[in-house]
Design a protein around this motif. Structure first.
Motif, mmCIF file in Angstrom:
data_model
loop_
_atom_site.group_PDB
_atom_site.id
_atom_site.type_symbol
_atom_site.label_atom_id
_atom_site.label_comp_id
_atom_site.label_asym_id
_atom_site.label_seq_id
_atom_site.Cartn_x
_atom_site.Cartn_y
_atom_site.Cartn_z
ATOM 1 N N PHE A 70 0.850 -1.189 0.000
ATOM 2 C CA PHE A 70 0.000 0.000 0.000
ATOM 3 C C PHE A 70 0.884 1.237 0.000
ATOM 4 O O PHE A 70 2.080 1.169 0.309
ATOM 5 N N GLU A 71 0.299 2.356 -0.344
ATOM 6 C CA GLU A 71 1.061 3.592 -0.456
ATOM 7 C C GLU A 71 1.111 4.319 0.882
ATOM 8 O O GLU A 71 0.084 4.548 1.518
ATOM 9 N N LEU A 152 -6.915 16.038 1.620
ATOM 10 C CA LEU A 152 -6.668 14.664 1.171
ATOM 11 C C LEU A 152 -5.327 14.163 1.689
ATOM 12 O O LEU A 152 -5.212 13.021 2.158
ATOM 13 N N HIS A 153 -4.310 15.019 1.613
ATOM 14 C CA HIS A 153 -2.982 14.606 2.061
ATOM 15 C C HIS A 153 -2.976 14.343 3.571
ATOM 16 O O HIS A 153 -2.434 13.316 4.027
ATOM 17 N N TYR A 154 -3.573 15.241 4.331
ATOM 18 C CA TYR A 154 -3.602 15.064 5.789
ATOM 19 C C TYR A 154 -4.392 13.809 6.172
ATOM 20 O O TYR A 154 -3.948 13.023 7.033
ATOM 21 N N LEU A 155 -5.539 13.605 5.553
ATOM 22 C CA LEU A 155 -6.356 12.428 5.871
ATOM 23 C C LEU A 155 -5.636 11.136 5.483
ATOM 24 O O LEU A 155 -5.786 10.105 6.153
ATOM 25 N N TRP A 156 -4.853 11.180 4.421
ATOM 26 C CA TRP A 156 -4.055 10.008 4.022
ATOM 27 C C TRP A 156 -2.928 9.762 5.022
ATOM 28 O O TRP A 156 -2.741 8.637 5.499
ATOM 29 N N LEU A 161 -7.830 8.036 5.350
ATOM 30 C CA LEU A 161 -7.989 7.618 3.960
ATOM 31 C C LEU A 161 -6.792 6.766 3.551
ATOM 32 O O LEU A 161 -5.725 6.829 4.154
ATOM 33 N N ALA A 162 -6.998 5.994 2.505
ATOM 34 C CA ALA A 162 -5.915 5.263 1.850
ATOM 35 C C ALA A 162 -5.999 5.542 0.361
ATOM 36 O O ALA A 162 -7.040 5.987 -0.141
ATOM 37 N N ILE A 163 -4.901 5.300 -0.337
ATOM 38 C CA ILE A 163 -4.929 5.443 -1.787
ATOM 39 C C ILE A 163 -5.509 4.157 -2.362
ATOM 40 O O ILE A 163 -4.890 3.090 -2.285
ATOM 41 N N HIS A 164 -6.694 4.278 -2.880
ATOM 42 C CA HIS A 164 -7.448 3.128 -3.399
ATOM 43 C C HIS A 164 -6.837 2.600 -4.688
ATOM 44 O O HIS A 164 -6.683 1.389 -4.880
ATOM 45 N N SER A 165 -6.469 3.506 -5.587
ATOM 46 C CA SER A 165 -5.937 3.126 -6.901
ATOM 47 C C SER A 165 -5.383 4.375 -7.566
ATOM 48 O O SER A 165 -5.448 5.477 -7.007
ATOM 49 N N LEU A 175 -11.891 5.557 2.011
ATOM 50 C CA LEU A 175 -11.723 5.296 3.432
ATOM 51 C C LEU A 175 -10.764 4.122 3.620
ATOM 52 O O LEU A 175 -10.833 3.131 2.887
ATOM 53 N N LEU A 176 -9.889 4.230 4.599
ATOM 54 C CA LEU A 176 -8.910 3.172 4.831
ATOM 55 C C LEU A 176 -9.587 1.825 5.023
ATOM 56 O O LEU A 176 -9.169 0.819 4.432
#
Length: 416
Positions: A70-71, A152-156, A161-165, A175-176
């Motif tokens: 995962f990223e 988006l960056h902070y939530l990641w 959050l996660a990078i889905h694709s 959402l993670l």
């Protein structure tokens, strides 16, 4: 041992499989992502350097479908192993309270943060472009992103959050717990356990290292002044880390105590065989002062160097042959023409002169190295869907004819 842990003792000798993919990324700690696409994306090149040509679609399915990786941020933005999620979860949780640079922004933009998360919760995976909003006025720069990008960056980074694709390399967030359902059951380790693990993973990837090497490899999180030093001292007291002397260097080097027998065995045999090219963002090159010390190879990522100051071209790929860095290739993939354009090859002076490596060892067979480079260039050409390799400048010029003959011979083999 460093080359072994970086999976470069037999480059391009083994095909990419799910098991080898995970083992490689677990060993090195992460594979860096970067948007530059002169030859190919950085992570695709890093995997090619180890495994030779492979199916990118299958790799993406292993990463974003099976979620083997995962990223997250490790050295920079990286693919990291999902098996190590309990430790990276601690980094995510600590980021919420430990990265004080966000404080004023969060106070001003709490509604934006909630709106972004709620919108993704309702709609599913979304990219930055799916949100409305404009950049603030003023000079360009990271802190001039529009508020949604910051959110988006902070939530990641905090694990909400996660990078889905990715589509056309643009991140799509979810959402993670939806992107990685297993994450809901993952319990984060303690901060102390995370620091020990972080140092242990770094030393595992490096084989043996100075404290500055440890700090310069997996650079996230920073831990604050002396953070790694205190952890290293505690691990030495427990006998998990040993100090060793390295000939020709000042001060102690560090090694995982469990690796001492392997380090001793490695001193009695030459481990590395084969030739490959390395992405400028390869984990072997993450901390460049270490590369200068170990290989006598002074490397700088030229894409960030003003054009007037570039010595070896824009996108320079170091040449690794039999465990030595013998030169660099400046290359570009012309996709519409199906051509790999080698703008220049610069061999290291010691190699061109037929000498021994600057940090010791056996002088490589120059003919075998040039043949290996030709093979690596054609392997890279196949990987980027090129039917042709064109070669311009070779430094020194006297090594141009033998390399051109090898490249021409490779073209005949491809056409036959």
């Amino acid at each position: 041992m460093f080359l072994d842990r970086q999976h470069l003792t037999r480059p391009r000798a083994h095909a990419l499989t799910a098991r080898r993919l995970v083992q490689f990324v677990e060993d090195v700690g992460g594979v860096q992502l970067d948007s530059i696409n002169v030859v190919d994306r950085a992570h695709y090149l890093t995997f090619w350097s180890r495994f030779g040509p492979y199916d990118r679609t299958r790799l993406d399915a292993l990463v974003y479908g099976r979620r083997l990786l995962f990223e997250y941020w490790a050295h920079a933005a990286c693919l990291v192993p999902t098996s190590m999620l309990p430790w990276w979860r601690r980094a995510m949780l600590d980021y919420r309270v430990g990265h004080t640079g966000w404080s004023s922004w969060l106070k001003r933009n709490s509604r934006t943060l909630s709106k972004v998360r709620d919108t993704i919760a309702q709609n599913g995976p979304m990219a930055n472009a799916d949100f409305e909003g404009r950049r603030p006025r003023g000079a360009a720069g990271w802190w001039n992103w529009k508020p949604v990008q910051h959110a988006l960056h902070y939530l990641w980074m905090t694990g909400a959050l996660a990078i889905h694709s990715r589509r056309h390399f643009h991140k799509r967030f979810d959402l993670l717990e939806r992107a990685m359902p297993a994450a809901a059951a993952v319990e984060a380790v303690s901060s102390e356990e995370f620091r020990r693990w972080h140092v242990e993973r770094t030393l595992h990837a490096l084989g043996a290292a100075t404290l500055t090497d440890v700090t310069g490899y997996l650079t996230f999180p920073r831990f604050g002044p002396g953070g790694r030093r205190a952890t290293v001292l505690a691990m030495r007291e427990r006998g998990e880390i040993s100090a060793i002397d390295v000939e020709g260097t000042a001060g102690p080097w560090l090694v995982l105590t469990r690796d001492l027998p392997r380090l001793a065995r490695g001193a009695r045999r030459l481990l590395s065989r084969g030739t490959t090219l390395l992405s400028p963002f390869d984990s072997l090159l993450w901390y460049r002062p270490r590369i200068t010390r170990l290989f006598g190879f002074d490397y700088r990522i030229q894409v960030y160097t003003p054009s007037a100051k570039r010595q070896h071209g824009y996108y320079t790929l170091p040449i690794l042959h039999d465990g030595q860095l013998i030169g660099r290739v400046d290359a570009k993939a012309h996709r519409a023409e199906r051509r790999l354009h080698v703008l220049s090859v610069h061999f290291e002076p010691w190699f061109a002169a037929g000498g021994t490596p600057p940090t010791g060892g056996i002088a490589p067979d120059r003919d075998a190295a040039i043949a290996g480079l030709g093979d690596a260039l054609w392997s890279l050409a196949r990987f980027v869907a090129a039917d042709e390799v064109t070669l311009d400048r070779v430094v020194p010029r006297r090594l141009g004819p033998p390399l051109r003959r090898v490249v021409t011979a490779g073209e005949r083999l491809v056409r036959d």
